[in-house]
Scaffold this motif. Structure first.
Motif: not given
Length: 265
Positions: A54-56, A25-29, A32-33
């Motif tokens: 990829l983040g999503a 979750i942290a890597v994906g967020t 995205i940011l």
């Protein structure tokens, strides 16, 4: 079978599983940011879109792991627990290899010409990634004051002038004499950068000449292969990739390398 026995077979949700879900979750967020932040510094490109996607995917996977903790191993999507980490490790290995190769310079500072590969502008403004390449070119010009500097890049979407013109203006403003600069302003890809610049250099030099090229570290490997395909044997010097652009740059380069091995360009 008692409820306790059933629970014992399924196994209690462990702290490691919870931590793994939180990590995805942290890597994906973060991805995205990063894609959103970079969008404000450069024009929209495939790297920004791919990094956001990829983040999503990572975010969704992390939420999926968290919600199905203790049940996912028997669920219809249990293969994701193998596929996603394995693909991510391979992607990280690719990124690491590109970075190590890209930061190993081969220039002698005795080359006759140095080719500075273009990168996107924001309107007519030099972006951080391109600025890094140009700063490296300024440093090279000091170390080798006899070299011709060829700036290469046409005008793409979201750009109000050609990349070559913006690059020439930057170099002149930072002390590089205008008469040392050759401007190639038609190219729209790395392949065209080298093909069109080679024509300029062939016309400029009466005899054989040697070249180096400058680009960001993530781009050095592919650029070297493309230069060879274009008939240019060249050394290289890297420019650092601005930290905020690292995820987007390396994700985009992974797509570009895939295309290169499929098409040769």
């Amino acid at each position: 079978m008692t409820r306790a026995d059933s629970a014992g077979e399924a196994g209690p949700p462990g702290g490691g599983t919870r931590a793994a879900g939180f990590l995805w979750i942290a890597v994906g967020t973060a991805l995205i940011l990063d894609a959103v932040i970079v969008l404000f510094t450069i024009s929209l490109n495939s790297g920004i879109v791919a990094t956001f996607v990829l983040g999503a995917l990572y975010l969704s996977y992390g939420l999926y792991r968290d919600r199905t903790r203790g049940r996912a191993r028997n669920g219809p999507f249990r293969w994701l627990r193998v596929l996603v980490p394995t693909a991510s490790v391979l992607l990280l290995l690719l990124f690491t290899s590109l970075a190590v190769f890209g930061r190993t310079d081969t220039v002698s500072h005795r080359e006759d010409a140095v080719v500075v590969l273009g990168a996107g502008l924001k309107g007519d403004e030099v972006t951080p990634s391109l600025r890094s390449r140009l700063d490296a070119a300024v440093g090279y010009s000091v170390a080798n004051p006899d070299a011709v500097i060829a700036v290469s890049g046409g005008q793409g979407p979201g750009e109000s002038i050609t990349e070559a013109l913006a690059m020439e203006r930057y170099l002149v403003a930072h002390g590089v004499p205008e008469d040392r600069i050759l401007r190639e302003d038609r190219s729209t890809s790395t392949h065209e950068n080298f093909v069109f610049t080679k024509s300029l250099l062939d016309a400029h030099f009466d005899a054989d000449y040697t070249t180096a090229f400058i680009t960001n570290d993530y781009h050095v490997f592919r650029a070297g292969r493309i230069a060879e395909n274009a008939g240019i044997g060249s050394t290289h010097a890297h420019a650092d990739t601005p930290w905020v652009e690292i995820p987007v740059a390396y994700v985009r380069e992974s797509l570009a390398i895939t295309k290169f091995f499929l098409t040769g360009r």
